[in-house]
Design a protein around this motif. Structure first.
Motif, PDB file in Angstrom:
ATOM      1  N   VAL A  64      78.787  44.100  36.469  1.00 40.80           N
ATOM      2  CA  VAL A  64      77.851  43.549  35.661  1.00 40.80           C
ATOM      3  C   VAL A  64      78.520  43.461  34.018  1.00 40.80           C
ATOM      4  CG1 VAL A  64      75.614  43.220  34.779  1.00 40.80           C
ATOM      5  CG2 VAL A  64      76.015  44.315  37.283  1.00 40.80           C
ATOM      6  N   THR A  85      75.336  38.865  34.687  1.00 41.78           N
ATOM      7  CA  THR A  85      75.782  38.244  35.662  1.00 41.78           C
ATOM      8  C   THR A  85      77.370  39.047  36.160  1.00 41.78           C
ATOM      9  OG1 THR A  85      76.725  36.147  36.734  1.00 41.78           O
ATOM     10  CG2 THR A  85      77.059  36.719  34.264  1.00 41.78           C
ATOM     11  N   GLU A  86      77.800  38.687  37.567  1.00 39.15           N
ATOM     12  CA  GLU A  86      78.962  39.316  37.761  1.00 39.15           C
ATOM     13  C   GLU A  86      80.334  38.064  37.642  1.00 39.15           C
ATOM     14  OE1 GLU A  86      78.571  41.437  41.766  1.00 39.15           O
ATOM     15  OE2 GLU A  86      76.602  41.784  41.109  1.00 39.15           O
ATOM     16  N   SER A 107      72.667  38.782  39.947  1.00 36.67           N
ATOM     17  CA  SER A 107      74.038  39.856  40.367  1.00 36.67           C
ATOM     18  C   SER A 107      73.212  40.670  41.121  1.00 36.67           C
ATOM     19  CB  SER A 107      74.178  40.792  39.009  1.00 36.67           C
ATOM     20  OG  SER A 107      74.581  41.918  39.109  1.00 36.67           O
TER      21      SER A 107
END
Lengths: 196, 196
Positions: free
Chosen positions: B54, B64-65, A4
């Motif tokens: 996030v 994670t995005e 990210s």
């Protein structure tokens, strides 16, 4: 590093905090995102708010939201005494003693030639302006008893003495409650020289 | 404390960071406001951005995005092996070795009954779902070698073995480059028992 960009950006941003390296920054970011998103939002807003509202007091240079801070506006204090400190934290420590009723000037730093901070960068001219307002008769130098703090006190003290003010320095000596056996020799030597 | 509510609020908010007490928080706030307002604004935006973008990978639970993280989307990895770690930092350490080519599951914590974190709070059922996808044949438990990490590995390992999976644990032994004289006895005892 991570999957990210926002997370990597947060870790990078947290590293701008003093004393925070990449491991601590990662730990902080993970903690905020995993356990305390409310805290993260709170911190985001607090930073935004503080950077937009906090400025320096026009008289004493400490952090305040008003043009002049509350302490400088307090007319009951002794206008003949001005205490010079390095940081608002030092000022707070002196205030907690309740032993000083004059006004303050907060340098927001110290002379540090190695870091490129000379009298000009420290804004010493504003202190001179404040000290030479006609009311102040004694300037008490309460910078820290470190090499840089002592140098700062020396430079400021010399300049103010030349301008006709009484300049004093916090006493050096044996701390309250301590046994001589455990006090460092430099402190005992100072206490001997400054005996009263 | 100070003359500014925004400043006090910032100090309070900084204390939400792990390992930061009131003195560190004050120091951080002063530093940001005095020397690094750009850093403060950057941090504010990074926090805002990270908290809003996030989330957790649907497959491995890491930060994670996207719905599924890049590593889980990498089809070249070995789908028969699943490595269970406590945090994204542990995952990153394993990835840096280059010695593992399977997939991961990130617990985002560890069992900690004293803090009220049991299997349910840790979301262990999502791990079971992931591990029983029909492709995974071996689960490698790479939780930390602390009391809580060991307990987590034990509980998860037992449950997965009952469901017919091969369960392994990272080897315990003498660290690379160390001299026996300076290695703690527990480590040497483990290395003796697990000799090969």
């Amino acid at each position: 590093m991570s999957d990210s960009n926002s997370l990597d950006g947060l870790v990078e941003a947290l590293r701008r905090l003093p004393g925070v390296g990449v491991k601590s920054a990662s730990r902080m970011a993970y903690h905020l995102l995993q356990h305390d998103r409310d805290g993260a939002k709170l911190l985001s807003r607090a930073l935004e708010q503080a950077t937009s509202t906090v400025r320096h007091c026009e008289r004493c240079n400490t952090f305040t939201e008003a043009p002049v801070c509350g302490l400088c506006l307090d007319a009951r204090r002794d206008a003949t005494k001005l205490c010079v400190v390095e940081t608002p934290a030092d000022q707070a420590a002196l205030e907690r003693t309740g032993a000083f009723r004059g006004y303050y000037f907060v340098l927001m730093g110290k002379l540090s030639p190695l870091d490129g901070i000379g009298p000009r960068e420290l804004g010493v001219s504003r202190l001179f302006e404040r000290a030479l307002d006609g009311q102040v008769s004694e300037v008490i130098l309460a910078t820290n008893f470190t090499a840089e703090g002592e140098a700062t006190a020396h430079v400021i003290g010399e300049a103010l003495r030349q301008r006709g003010l009484t300049v004093t320095r916090l006493a050096r000596g044996v701390p309250a409650g301590s046994e001589l056996e455990y006090v460092d020799l430099g402190t005992i030597a100072h206490a001997l020289v400054d005996r009263r």
